[in-house]
Design an enzyme around this catalytic site. Sequence first.
Site, PDB file in Angstrom:
ATOM      1  N   THR A 145      41.347  37.019  33.768  1.00 12.14           N
ATOM      2  CA  THR A 145      40.324  37.956  33.298  1.00 12.14           C
ATOM      3  C   THR A 145      40.033  39.002  34.359  1.00 12.14           C
ATOM      4  O   THR A 145      39.845  38.667  35.531  1.00 12.14           O
ATOM      5  CB  THR A 145      39.009  37.262  32.893  1.00 12.14           C
ATOM      6  OG1 THR A 145      38.002  38.272  32.736  1.00 12.14           O
ATOM      7  CG2 THR A 145      38.496  36.287  33.942  1.00 12.14           C
ATOM      8  N   ASP A 147      37.395  40.485  34.498  1.00 11.88           N
ATOM      9  CA  ASP A 147      35.960  40.389  34.791  1.00 11.88           C
ATOM     10  C   ASP A 147      35.671  39.501  36.001  1.00 11.88           C
ATOM     11  O   ASP A 147      34.577  39.556  36.550  1.00 11.88           O
ATOM     12  CB  ASP A 147      35.211  39.838  33.574  1.00 11.88           C
ATOM     13  CG  ASP A 147      35.165  40.840  32.434  1.00 11.88           C
ATOM     14  OD1 ASP A 147      35.369  42.036  32.695  1.00 11.88           O
ATOM     15  OD2 ASP A 147      34.945  40.412  31.292  1.00 11.88           O
ATOM     16  N   GLY A 190      33.085  45.386  32.637  1.00  7.35           N
ATOM     17  CA  GLY A 190      32.411  44.202  33.171  1.00  7.35           C
ATOM     18  C   GLY A 190      31.119  43.976  32.433  1.00  7.35           C
ATOM     19  O   GLY A 190      30.095  44.542  32.774  1.00  7.35           O
ATOM     20  N   GLN A 317      41.865  50.643  33.070  1.00  9.49           N
ATOM     21  CA  GLN A 317      41.556  49.742  34.184  1.00  9.49           C
ATOM     22  C   GLN A 317      42.327  48.433  34.142  1.00  9.49           C
ATOM     23  O   GLN A 317      42.691  47.887  35.164  1.00  9.49           O
ATOM     24  CB  GLN A 317      40.062  49.362  34.165  1.00  9.49           C
ATOM     25  CG  GLN A 317      39.132  50.488  34.393  1.00  9.49           C
ATOM     26  CD  GLN A 317      37.722  50.155  33.948  1.00  9.49           C
ATOM     27  OE1 GLN A 317      36.946  49.601  34.708  1.00  9.49           O
ATOM     28  NE2 GLN A 317      37.364  50.474  32.720  1.00  9.49           N
TER      29      GLN A 317
END
Lengths: 412, 412
Positions: A145, A147, A190, A317
């Site tokens: 991930t 994140d 995020g 990103q």
Amino acid sequence: MPPASKSLLKGNAAIGQSGGPTAVINQSLVGVIEGLKGFSAVKKIYGMRHGVSGLTQTPAQLVEVGKLSPGRLKAIAESPAAALGSSRDKPDAAYCARIVESCKAADIRYFFYIGGNDSSDTCRIVNEIANAGGYAMRCFHVPKTVDNDLMQSDHTPGFPSAARFVATAFMADSLDNASLPGVKINVVMGRHAGFLTAASALARLRGGDKPADGAGPHLIYLPEVPFDTDRFVADVQAVYDRLGRCQVAVSEGIQNKDGKPIAETLIQGLERDAHGNIQLSGVGGLGDALSDLVKKRVKRKDGKAPRVRGDTFGYLQRCWPDPSPIDAKEARGVGKFAARLARDGHVSGSVAIVRVSDKPYKSAFKRIELTDVAAKTRHMPAEFISGSNDVSAAAIRYLKPLVGKLPSLTSL
Amino acid sequence: MPPASKSLLKGNAAIGQSGGPTAVINQSLVGVIEGLKGFSAVKKIYGMRHGVSGLTQTPAQLVEVGKLSPGRLKAIAESPAAALGSSRDKPDAAYCARIVESCKAADIRYFFYIGGNDSSDTCRIVNEIANAGGYAMRCFHVPKTVDNDLMQSDHTPGFPSAARFVATAFMADSLDNASLPGVKINVVMGRHAGFLTAASALARLRGGDKPADGAGPHLIYLPEVPFDTDRFVADVQAVYDRLGRCQVAVSEGIQNKDGKPIAETLIQGLERDAHGNIQLSGVGGLGDALSDLVKKRVKRKDGKAPRVRGDTFGYLQRCWPDPSPIDAKEARGVGKFAARLARDGHVSGSVAIVRVSDKPYKSAFKRIELTDVAAKTRHMPAEFISGSNDVSAAAIRYLKPLVGKLPSLTSL
């Protein structure tokens, strides 16, 4: 490590990719395939088309990946995004029961799922249902991930490459902003964890070891710190008064003190996904709304509004094809390690990355329980946060080794 | 080439950077500096801080750049964005008269301005005013613009690097879109000329020589082709029906048949700049508005709306620190060539890039008159456009050599 089961199940293996793709998720896919090579208990290695969504179709959407040539595997590993296709499904117990049925039908005894905390939860439920139903099956979660929000891991595969993109983007954009001074707001992915937004701070180093004079970002807003609109305006005004410009990093997931997303308080009509989350990426709304706020309330010395621009970095990103070399290597490694858990007779598990040392950077993998990571979210630790609009030196020390060498940039 | 003046003026030189920065505009700055080295008629080489805006301040904002070390020049050349600072001012005759006064005060006899068509117009007016007022001064325009819209040039420095970013971004994003199928709309810079949006078509090659099966972008909308909302919806529906996904490249400057920007027809309250142009970059509005349109009117087979996301690439396109090697070399070259024009005694001029051959790619520089390029806009030639939603094979042949080697990406 808990004792491994002595018996090795014989049957097929299936690998799936889930959730938002990353620049290195295919490294993990290839890592599992490589790790299973020569494991005689496994007959066929399948890839699930679009994760459990393809697996549970009739017929099951499976593709044999065990016989791909080394050259083809290398090309796939080095390509971003989920080569098998991904899925946004969030299986409940009934869905997981169908997954087990599909596995039975295809004699799948080893189930590998590459994804975030939702995917580890799918592994956990599938594992429980198979056990309860007497179908011998082993489920392994392979972390992924951008994140960086999985428990027990120093960081997660996919994050360092996304952080590399964010740091590079802020570095170039800060020079752009210095060329044509104004307020520049960049919205970073995020939803709950601010790690990726924090990575913007690496841009201040401009590829070196020390912060460059005046280099942005000048303000960093994380979802972990309650966002206050008035304070934001005052912060921007203060930096603008001092430098005549201001570069701002904002997480798409910033929330007010009541935990309500700012995107929701500022913008109307946002879409919700199957998980009930509002859509934050793939829309420019938050950046535009914050830009409008600055245009209305921040003033130049002559009383006019400053030049304000907002960019939302969006999906670039997560899949930019210039991964962090460390990330590429570790993503391959966690896949291999998961395959190793299967070979060693473990009945389930996930993989965590442990940082062994910073200089030189060194990491290791360890087995963790599915329940350690399933459906849990890790946030930025308090020591990585500085005040209401910045990250700490500790955060920069944590982030710097992960992203690899960044271009060295300068100005006059 | 017109005959050069025999006499060489003695005095100082000044170099300025104007308009939107690029990944290679500092190569041109360093090219002029290097080209002037050893030119005995030039005493000092100044850089203008923020172009003519800094030059015309009291005192003039000038910095000596002639004595920078080779190592420092190399570092500056390899950094994106305008190292001297840039300016968005669009000088009229009165402003240009102040420029001439500032040049007189600092004994500036050689005026180099790196920029697009507005900057060449500034050179033209400054040159005329100096001539009319009897101040001997020589003005050279050094081409730069990611829009690729200067007359007489095969292409303009800055464009190939931005095109490289756009092609790379579409390549990775198309794999992302194939992972989690839906409609993805990416908005690309280019107010009047569609070259940069057209560069998205290179993504179909995925780093190779032939289009990959199903690779996006599937639809390309240019400002040169009137945009029809109904046709757009039908186009997206047709691709979605066929592939179950659709990646769309849209120029920020798309217009309806009456020449009205679509951004203006779909969105309220847009800001206008000093040139009277509406703000297109640094806002997500167009991408969001087109996404809303697709959500409302395009249908999946089950009658529901498809998954739709819109990203606006924004400022990252113009300053991404991974320039096309050809662009870096040519940007340096046009700067040196402009200095050479001064050394050869030319009284004014701009520089154009001529393509000599495609395989291997080879280019040359030529002097053109300021009036050839000043305040004019080049559009995509008709032979580069295919129908209402694509570019031609000729466009791809034109674009491919400029961007350099792209990463080779694949999928299963």
